[in-house]
Write an enzyme that holds these catalytic residues in place. Structure first.
Site, mmCIF file in Angstrom:
data_model
loop_
_atom_site.group_PDB
_atom_site.id
_atom_site.type_symbol
_atom_site.label_atom_id
_atom_site.label_comp_id
_atom_site.label_asym_id
_atom_site.label_seq_id
_atom_site.Cartn_x
_atom_site.Cartn_y
_atom_site.Cartn_z
ATOM 1 C CG ASP A 1 -0.787 4.748 4.920
ATOM 2 O OD1 ASP A 1 -1.429 3.957 4.579
ATOM 3 O OD2 ASP A 1 0.457 4.776 5.282
ATOM 4 C CD GLU A 2 -2.016 2.048 8.069
ATOM 5 O OE1 GLU A 2 -2.936 1.309 8.335
ATOM 6 O OE2 GLU A 2 -0.822 1.654 8.271
ATOM 7 N NE ARG B 1 1.098 -6.848 11.185
ATOM 8 C CZ ARG B 1 1.308 -6.149 9.863
ATOM 9 N NH1 ARG B 1 2.096 -5.244 9.494
ATOM 10 N NH2 ARG B 1 0.194 -6.326 9.275
ATOM 11 C CE LYS C 1 -0.566 0.242 5.215
ATOM 12 N NZ LYS C 1 0.200 1.455 4.959
ATOM 13 C CB THR C 2 4.197 2.216 1.607
ATOM 14 O OG1 THR C 2 3.489 2.106 3.044
ATOM 15 C CG2 THR C 2 4.913 3.389 1.722
ATOM 16 C CD GLN D 1 -3.654 -4.562 8.307
ATOM 17 O OE1 GLN D 1 -2.478 -4.369 8.819
ATOM 18 N NE2 GLN D 1 -3.955 -4.372 6.847
#
Length: 729
Positions: free
Chosen positions: A217-218, A598, A33-34, A248
């Site tokens: 973002d997020e 993770r 996504k980044t 998330q």
């Protein structure tokens, strides 16, 4: 740009080259996504010819903002200059300082962090004769924060009982005191920005015209207040591009509201929704495990996570006799991995609550392995660092009463509580802040000085220091101000007490000076704002050389080759506070999902059959309900046998493989033979909680002495001698 798009997978290409308009990118963990956000900004500038200064990109940490800026610059060079890029609070701070004439504070306002807020609330409670035990500052501040996140002011705070009536009054007093301090808290930065946009349409439309494209973002971590700002900024061009994953969303406890995705769809009709499902981080086994857990949640967009990487090893589950053995098993496994050539930084241990780190730290220390504890006592939270920053805040904003009270007698200069209250009373009578009153004492022949008597002389000496520092700040660089404050207060000799701790404290201040040097050309305002807005993850180095321990909440956005998630027991994960409400339970499931995803190569889940309570007693546990979601085919059911107590090295018992999944069984591991116990049957003892008691039995196990004591009124208790603080009578 076409060459750049070739570096992306088909889903990423769709996301980067999406037509203008409202867009939701639902990005699974490890799906890049980044990369998508970075390429999207480059695409807007290089293909759609949008000027950089007309683009706003919002991240959740300063570190993420910095990395995104660097990557965009790598892609398109100097064309990236001028982008408004930063966290919500950084962007709002920039707007608020520009529009400070419309605010109840001036442009030199300071930002109060959690410690400052608590200090202010304690002072308010004291001034109003309210008991801190009945109105815990942290609890009152949490209620106020929740109200601010929902844009509810003190005048509209809902009241259903006497306590809420008191909280409403404290809320109003708290806001008044913040203004008197020329300060705001983190929530205020969002609230004031919303108020600006609502009360001054010209200001709102100026920024709404400016930002042709807004990227977030997020997005699942935004609260209602943040969403309201985004909605106002996107009201003209409608080009709101958000990236997130409702699976998330793990910050509901601090106001995050994944329902903002539904609000987005309602407010921006026909929004395009794009899924990113290809994972570049984990093995397929780890992804399948994660999906098995999260698919139990309702009201979500189902995603199929896949990878072109190898299937990978099965998930391992370890059942230990108790939490101490659980810790040693994990640490020994890490030690084995390091001996086999793995880099220590590849390992991470994650847990639900900070308290779980204690036994893990003990295990690391016993094995002589260095470790990093994320989110414990972060650098900017250390006392000596906060003290010097408070001096600098006071120089910048003398109205900051919290900083003034913190440092006016630091190092001790004879200014006690009575003197401080005399100053406070004088300030109140003059309608000024304590800091302004202090500075006025330096005026020639000020009659207030004589009225204060001997206290006035002490206050004047500090006032003269403050005046001189303010002059230094005007005429010199930031590092010169820092050095002058440290020298004038003799701070080095104050904290250097010839102990190792004293040396560490001084090293921390030298490290702070290195940070100050980074702001030489930017000034005191930028330095103080950066110090207030720094987050735990912003201080985590990119390159680690030790295993990392952190909570599942702190693990968001990070990744490691080998991950251990400990404490897979009911009451821990899911947490005891979250087991009764459906939405709370769903968030606990999302928390485990974040932890699982993770892991890049190996994932180990652990639980213990018994755990120690705060009083040193054993408590039996029940396996986490989330473990039942894992298909047997994904889990390696080998169970650790009892480790050798002398070295805590692993031994595998080939007879310990059971037909049913291990986590659904309770097992007893043989204990060591008792050696010599301190407590004997019939001995009378006293416990700080249970009072007097009689020892029934005592034995050595797990490297400690377990004592069974009968307490009148409490019954029979099993206590860990090293924790129980038993006094022999």
């Amino acid at each position: 740009m076409e060459d750049l798009l070739k570096r992306l997978n088909p889903q990423q290409q769709l996301a980067v080259a999406a037509p203008p308009g409202p867009t939701i990118v639902l990005a699974g963990p490890g799906s890049g996504k980044t990369r998508v956000l970075t390429y999207r900004i480059a695409y807007l500038i290089s293909v759609l010819n949008i000027p950089a200064y007309n683009i706003l990109a919002v991240t959740f940490t300063n570190k993420a903002a910095r990395q995104m800026g660097e990557r965009v610059t790598q892609l398109i060079g100097p064309h990236a200059e001028g982008i408004w890029l930063g966290t919500f609070h950084a962007i709002c701070g920039r707007i608020l300082r520009r529009e400070a004439d419309l605010l109840p504070v001036n442009k030199n306002f300071v930002i109060f962090d959690a410690d400052d807020q608590e200090a202010l609330m304690k002072q308010i409670l004291k001034d109003n004769n309210l008991d801190e035990k009945l109105y815990r500052p942290a609890s009152v501040l949490a209620a106020i924060s929740n109200a601010k996140n929902d844009l509810v002011g003190p005048e509209n705070y809902p009241v259903r009982d006497f306590r809420e009536e008191q909280v409403k009054r404290l809320y109003a007093l708290y806001q008044q005191r913040l203004v008197q301090n020329n300060a705001m808290d983190f929530d205020d930065m969002l609230v004031y920005t919303n108020q600006l946009f609502e009360n001054y349409p010209v200001v709102r439309d100026t920024y709404a015209h400016k930002f042709e494209h807004i990227l977030v973002d997020e997005f699942q971590d935004t609260n209602y207040s943040q969403y309201a700002i985004l909605r106002n900024l996107a009201r003209i061009h409608k080009n709101l591009y958000v990236v997130g994953d409702e699976d998330q969303s793990i910050y509901r406890w601090r106001g995050a509201d994944y329902r903002n995705l539904d609000r987005f769809k309602n407010d921006f009709k026909n929004a395009e929704v794009i899924l990113l499902e290809q994972n570049y981080r984990s093995t397929q086994t780890i992804l399948d495990c994660a999906m098995a857990v999260i698919d139990q949640n309702l009201n979500r967009t189902r995603k199929h996570l896949f990878t072109q990487a190898q299937t990978g090893e099965k998930i391992r589950l370890v059942v230990a006799e108790d939490d101490r053995e659980e810790a040693y098993l994990v640490v020994n496994d890490i030690q084995d991995g390091i001996r086999e050539g793995c880099n220590p930084s590849e390992f991470a241990i994650m847990y639900r609550t900070n308290a779980q780190s204690r036994v893990l730290e003990e295990a690391f220390r016993r094995e002589g392995i260095s470790y990093r504890l994320v989110g414990a006592q972060r650098f900017y939270g250390r006392k000596e660092v906060r003290d010097v920053i408070a001096f600098m805040r006071l120089v910048y904003n003398p109205m900051d009463e919290v900083s003034l009270r913190r440092v006016i007698n630091l190092p001790p200069r004879g200014i006690g509580g009575k003197t401080i209250e005399s100053l406070a009373e004088l300030a109140q009578s003059k309608g000024l802040s304590m800091g302004e009153t202090l500075l006025e004492l330096t005026r020639p022949e000020n009659p207030d000085l004589a009225a204060l008597g001997r206290a006035g002389e002490k206050l004047l000496r500090f006032a003269n220091l403050l005046v001189s520092w303010r002059q230094v700040a005007q005429d010199n660089t930031l590092s010169i101000l820092f050095d002058r404050i440290v020298a004038d207060t003799e701070f080095e000799s104050y904290i250097q007490d010839k102990s190792d701790e004293g040396a560490d404290r001084w090293e921390n201040l030298l490290e702070l000076r290195a940070v100050v040097m980074e702001y030489e050309t930017r000034g005191l305002q930028d330095f103080l704002e950066a110090m207030a807005l720094v987050a735990d993850q912003d201080t985590l180095p990119d390159e680690l050389d030790t295993p990392t321990m952190l909570t599942l909440h702190a693990a968001k956005g990070l990744e490691f080759d080998r991950v251990y998630i400990v404490g897979l027991d009911e009451m821990l994960l899911p947490h005891s506070r979250s087991r009764d409400e459906e939405e709370d339970l769903a968030e606990e499931r999302r928390l485990l999902y974040v932890g699982i995803t993770r892991a890049r190569k190996k994932l180990t889940l652990t639980r213990a059959l018994r755990r120690r309570s705060p009083y040193g007693t054993y408590e039996d546990t029940i396996a986490s309900r989330f473990l039942k979601d894992l298909p047997n085919s994904l889990v390696k059911q080998d169970i650790y046998a009892q480790p050798r107590r002398s070295t805590f090295a692993r031994e595998w018992d080939q007879q310990s493989r059971w037909e049913t999944p291990a986590w659904q069984r309770n097992t007893q591991v043989p204990l060591d033979k008792p050696a010599k116990t301190r407590y004997k049957s019939g001995m009378q003892v006293r416990h700080p909680t249970y009072g007097r008691g009689v020892v029934k039995s005592s034995k050595l196990e797990h490297g400690d002495e377990t004592v069974e004591v009968y307490f009148e009124g409490h019954g029979l208790k099993a206590l860990i001698a090293s924790l129980a603080k038993l006094e022999i009578l």
